[in-house]
Motif scaffolding. Structure first.
Motif, PDB file in Angstrom:
ATOM      1  N   HIS A   1       6.480 -12.118   9.139  1.00 24.00           N
ATOM      2  CA  HIS A   1       6.947 -11.995   7.769  1.00 24.00           C
ATOM      3  C   HIS A   1       5.797 -12.125   6.787  1.00 24.00           C
ATOM      4  O   HIS A   1       4.952 -13.009   6.906  1.00 24.00           O
ATOM      5  N   VAL A   2       5.774 -11.233   5.802  1.00 25.00           N
ATOM      6  CA  VAL A   2       4.806 -11.307   4.700  1.00 25.00           C
ATOM      7  C   VAL A   2       5.557 -11.833   3.484  1.00 25.00           C
ATOM      8  O   VAL A   2       6.465 -11.173   2.974  1.00 25.00           O
ATOM      9  N   ALA A   3       5.206 -13.025   3.039  1.00 24.78           N
ATOM     10  CA  ALA A   3       5.930 -13.681   1.948  1.00 24.78           C
ATOM     11  C   ALA A   3       5.559 -13.077   0.596  1.00 24.78           C
ATOM     12  O   ALA A   3       4.490 -12.494   0.420  1.00 24.78           O
ATOM     13  N   CYS A   4       6.482 -13.221  -0.357  1.00 22.11           N
ATOM     14  CA  CYS A   4       6.241 -12.756  -1.726  1.00 22.11           C
ATOM     15  C   CYS A   4       6.987 -13.672  -2.681  1.00 22.11           C
ATOM     16  O   CYS A   4       8.173 -13.962  -2.472  1.00 22.11           O
ATOM     17  N   ASP A   5       6.321 -14.127  -3.732  1.00 27.23           N
ATOM     18  CA  ASP A   5       6.923 -15.044  -4.700  1.00 27.23           C
ATOM     19  C   ASP A   5       7.439 -14.334  -5.948  1.00 27.23           C
ATOM     20  O   ASP A   5       7.892 -14.991  -6.892  1.00 27.23           O
ATOM     21  N   ALA A   6       7.390 -13.014  -5.977  1.00 27.54           N
ATOM     22  CA  ALA A   6       7.861 -12.296  -7.161  1.00 27.54           C
ATOM     23  C   ALA A   6       9.332 -12.630  -7.416  1.00 27.54           C
ATOM     24  O   ALA A   6      10.126 -12.766  -6.480  1.00 27.54           O
ATOM     25  N   PRO A   7       9.732 -12.774  -8.672  1.00 27.61           N
ATOM     26  CA  PRO A   7      11.107 -13.198  -8.975  1.00 27.61           C
ATOM     27  C   PRO A   7      12.171 -12.153  -8.689  1.00 27.61           C
ATOM     28  O   PRO A   7      13.353 -12.496  -8.569  1.00 27.61           O
TER      29      PRO A   7
ATOM     30  N   GLU B   1      16.793 -21.273  -4.758  1.00 26.70           N
ATOM     31  CA  GLU B   1      16.250 -20.219  -5.603  1.00 26.70           C
ATOM     32  C   GLU B   1      16.231 -18.902  -4.832  1.00 26.70           C
ATOM     33  O   GLU B   1      16.150 -18.879  -3.607  1.00 26.70           O
ATOM     34  N   ARG B   2      16.292 -17.807  -5.582  1.00 29.19           N
ATOM     35  CA  ARG B   2      16.211 -16.487  -4.964  1.00 29.19           C
ATOM     36  C   ARG B   2      15.015 -15.743  -5.518  1.00 29.19           C
ATOM     37  O   ARG B   2      14.801 -15.722  -6.730  1.00 29.19           O
ATOM     38  N   HIS B   3      14.245 -15.151  -4.612  1.00 32.86           N
ATOM     39  CA  HIS B   3      13.092 -14.347  -5.023  1.00 32.86           C
ATOM     40  C   HIS B   3      12.867 -13.274  -3.978  1.00 32.86           C
ATOM     41  O   HIS B   3      13.629 -13.164  -3.001  1.00 32.86           O
ATOM     42  N   CYS B   4      11.853 -12.460  -4.163  1.00 30.58           N
ATOM     43  CA  CYS B   4      11.587 -11.340  -3.265  1.00 30.58           C
ATOM     44  C   CYS B   4      11.494 -11.811  -1.822  1.00 30.58           C
ATOM     45  O   CYS B   4      10.853 -12.830  -1.519  1.00 30.58           O
ATOM     46  N   ALA B   5      12.136 -11.074  -0.928  1.00 33.56           N
ATOM     47  CA  ALA B   5      12.129 -11.413   0.495  1.00 33.56           C
ATOM     48  C   ALA B   5      10.867 -10.949   1.208  1.00 33.56           C
ATOM     49  O   ALA B   5      10.713 -11.174   2.410  1.00 33.56           O
ATOM     50  N   GLY B   6       9.956 -10.307   0.484  1.00 32.59           N
ATOM     51  CA  GLY B   6       8.713  -9.871   1.109  1.00 32.59           C
ATOM     52  C   GLY B   6       8.931  -8.720   2.070  1.00 32.59           C
ATOM     53  O   GLY B   6       9.733  -7.826   1.814  1.00 32.59           O
TER      54      GLY B   6
ATOM     55  N   ASP C   1      24.898  -7.438  16.906  1.00 31.22           N
ATOM     56  CA  ASP C   1      24.430  -8.737  17.390  1.00 31.22           C
ATOM     57  C   ASP C   1      24.149  -9.593  16.154  1.00 31.22           C
ATOM     58  O   ASP C   1      23.023 -10.014  15.901  1.00 31.22           O
ATOM     59  N   PRO C   2      25.196  -9.823  15.335  1.00 29.46           N
ATOM     60  CA  PRO C   2      25.028 -10.275  13.952  1.00 29.46           C
ATOM     61  C   PRO C   2      24.264 -11.589  13.815  1.00 29.46           C
ATOM     62  O   PRO C   2      24.494 -12.545  14.553  1.00 29.46           O
ATOM     63  N   ALA C   3      23.351 -11.579  12.854  1.00 26.10           N
ATOM     64  CA  ALA C   3      22.533 -12.754  12.592  1.00 26.10           C
ATOM     65  C   ALA C   3      21.860 -12.613  11.230  1.00 26.10           C
ATOM     66  O   ALA C   3      21.641 -11.505  10.744  1.00 26.10           O
ATOM     67  N   LEU C   4      21.551 -13.761  10.634  1.00 26.67           N
ATOM     68  CA  LEU C   4      20.637 -13.798   9.502  1.00 26.67           C
ATOM     69  C   LEU C   4      19.229 -13.969  10.038  1.00 26.67           C
ATOM     70  O   LEU C   4      19.013 -14.686  11.030  1.00 26.67           O
ATOM     71  N   LEU C   5      18.270 -13.313   9.413  1.00 24.30           N
ATOM     72  CA  LEU C   5      16.866 -13.499   9.752  1.00 24.30           C
ATOM     73  C   LEU C   5      16.249 -14.393   8.693  1.00 24.30           C
ATOM     74  O   LEU C   5      16.316 -14.087   7.496  1.00 24.30           O
ATOM     75  N   VAL C   6      15.692 -15.525   9.122  1.00 26.98           N
ATOM     76  CA  VAL C   6      15.151 -16.513   8.183  1.00 26.98           C
ATOM     77  C   VAL C   6      13.727 -16.860   8.578  1.00 26.98           C
ATOM     78  O   VAL C   6      13.340 -16.760   9.749  1.00 26.98           O
ATOM     79  N   THR C   7      12.952 -17.271   7.591  1.00 24.50           N
ATOM     80  CA  THR C   7      11.582 -17.669   7.867  1.00 24.50           C
ATOM     81  C   THR C   7      11.567 -18.968   8.664  1.00 24.50           C
ATOM     82  O   THR C   7      12.405 -19.849   8.477  1.00 24.50           O
ATOM     83  N   SER C   8      10.603 -19.054   9.554  1.00 24.63           N
ATOM     84  CA  SER C   8      10.465 -20.234  10.390  1.00 24.63           C
ATOM     85  C   SER C   8       9.923 -21.401   9.585  1.00 24.63           C
ATOM     86  O   SER C   8       9.209 -21.221   8.588  1.00 24.63           O
ATOM     87  N   ASP C   9      10.267 -22.619  10.002  1.00 27.85           N
ATOM     88  CA  ASP C   9       9.702 -23.809   9.360  1.00 27.85           C
ATOM     89  C   ASP C   9       8.196 -23.894   9.589  1.00 27.85           C
ATOM     90  O   ASP C   9       7.476 -24.476   8.792  1.00 27.85           O
ATOM     91  N   ALA C  10       7.732 -23.324  10.673  1.00 29.08           N
ATOM     92  CA  ALA C  10       6.293 -23.296  10.927  1.00 29.08           C
ATOM     93  C   ALA C  10       5.639 -22.293   9.987  1.00 29.08           C
ATOM     94  O   ALA C  10       6.167 -21.217   9.734  1.00 29.08           O
ATOM     95  N   ALA C  11       4.485 -22.652   9.473  1.00 22.14           N
ATOM     96  CA  ALA C  11       3.799 -21.813   8.484  1.00 22.14           C
ATOM     97  C   ALA C  11       2.966 -20.733   9.180  1.00 22.14           C
ATOM     98  O   ALA C  11       1.755 -20.625   8.967  1.00 22.14           O
ATOM     99  N   ASP C  12       3.618 -19.942  10.013  1.00 23.84           N
ATOM    100  CA  ASP C  12       2.883 -18.930  10.774  1.00 23.84           C
ATOM    101  C   ASP C  12       3.435 -17.524  10.544  1.00 23.84           C
ATOM    102  O   ASP C  12       3.080 -16.587  11.259  1.00 23.84           O
ATOM    103  N   GLY C  13       4.312 -17.373   9.550  1.00 22.27           N
ATOM    104  CA  GLY C  13       4.885 -16.066   9.283  1.00 22.27           C
ATOM    105  C   GLY C  13       5.971 -15.677  10.261  1.00 22.27           C
ATOM    106  O   GLY C  13       6.400 -14.526  10.275  1.00 22.27           O
ATOM    107  N   GLY C  14       6.419 -16.627  11.068  1.00 21.95           N
ATOM    108  CA  GLY C  14       7.441 -16.331  12.055  1.00 21.95           C
ATOM    109  C   GLY C  14       8.819 -16.194  11.436  1.00 21.95           C
ATOM    110  O   GLY C  14       9.089 -16.681  10.337  1.00 21.95           O
ATOM    111  N   VAL C  15       9.698 -15.521  12.166  1.00 21.18           N
ATOM    112  CA  VAL C  15      11.073 -15.304  11.719  1.00 21.18           C
ATOM    113  C   VAL C  15      12.019 -15.756  12.821  1.00 21.18           C
ATOM    114  O   VAL C  15      11.778 -15.496  14.009  1.00 21.18           O
TER     115      VAL C  15
END
Length: 250
Positions: free
Chosen positions: A53-59, A41-46, A10-24
């Motif tokens: 989703h738990v975000a992470c800013d590590a490079p 930019e590319r960084h850790c996907a958390g 059921d192919p799809a990319l999983l992306v973070t929601s525009d809402a700042a609620d950790g949704g995917v």
């Protein structure tokens, strides 16, 4: 939004929601869909959890050391690497074919056999053993892996996207096994030439095969490893990056 995962079935990319609620959210990769994203930019996907989703800013990408996980069972050869063995369900030992003539051995829980073959983008599959637990399955796998690889890398799969399985070589391999069930898959790509390996999210979806996404653009046809998109920030708007033309464009 950031690519934080993908679904090969059921192919799809999983992306973070525009809402700042950790949704995917899902970006479907159905055949004929048009993607028009440029990569930022590319960084850790958390991490993806039951709560979102738990975000992470590590490079480090696609995952930093804190969010990188290794499935311990993938390294098992019959001697359990966990504190306590827990794989007591029935397991299948299988052989998989990737066009034209790359063959691998693998194991999975019996009820996931066809799913596992599709996840890997196998062209053919053969169920060669059923055993009571994962330990026995891994022992059998390790024994077969002396002659048949237990890993097929993405470039090898890309190189065979436009090819057919060598029937004689596949039959010769299976002649040494008592095959319980056979599988044959058609991913509907119908490619005349090998797509150019690329990392992009712009183009019309021709189809998917395991974790490989095939996109069409004016300059040709391209094969994208979905894992290579994980960690990238996506910007709305098609990429105008100049790409290598495929053979089919001439």
């Amino acid at each position: 939004m950031q690519v934080v995962g993908y679904q090969p079935l059921d192919p799809a990319l999983l992306v973070t929601s525009d809402a700042a609620d950790g949704g995917v959210e899902r970006v479907p990769l159905a055949r004929g869909a048009d993607l028009a994203f440029s990569l930022g930019e590319r960084h850790c996907a958390g991490a993806l959890t039951a709560d979102g989703h738990v975000a992470c800013d590590a490079p480090a990408a696609p995952y930093c050391e804190a969010h990188r996980s290794t499935w311990v069972c993938a390294r098992c050869t019959g001697t359990c690497l966990k504190d306590e063995m827990d794989c007591y369900q029935e397991h299948a030992v299988y052989l998989a074919a990737f066009a034209p003539a790359t063959f691998k051995v693998g194991v999975t829980r019996l009820e996931r056999l066809e799913t596992r073959l599709r996840e890997q983008g196998a062209d053919r599959g053969a169920h060669v053993h059923t055993v009571s637990n994962g330990r026995i399955a891994r022992e059998l796998e390790a024994d077969i892996a002396r002659d048949v690889t237990d890993r097929v890398r993405v470039p090898t799969k890309v190189a065979g996207l436009h090819r057919r399985v060598d029937d004689e070589a596949w039959a010769a391999l299976l002649a040494d096994f008592d095959v319980a069930e056979r599988f044959e898959f058609d991913y509907g790509l119908a490619l005349a030439d090998q797509p150019v390996p690329e990392t992009l999210a712009t183009g019309r979806v021709r189809g998917t095969k395991g974790r490989l996404l095939v996109l069409e653009r004016e300059t040709g046809t391209y094969a994208v490893d979905l894992r290579d998109l994980v960690g990238y920030e996506l910007r709305d708007g098609a990429s105008d990056r100049e790409l290598q033309s495929s053979l089919a464009s001439f």
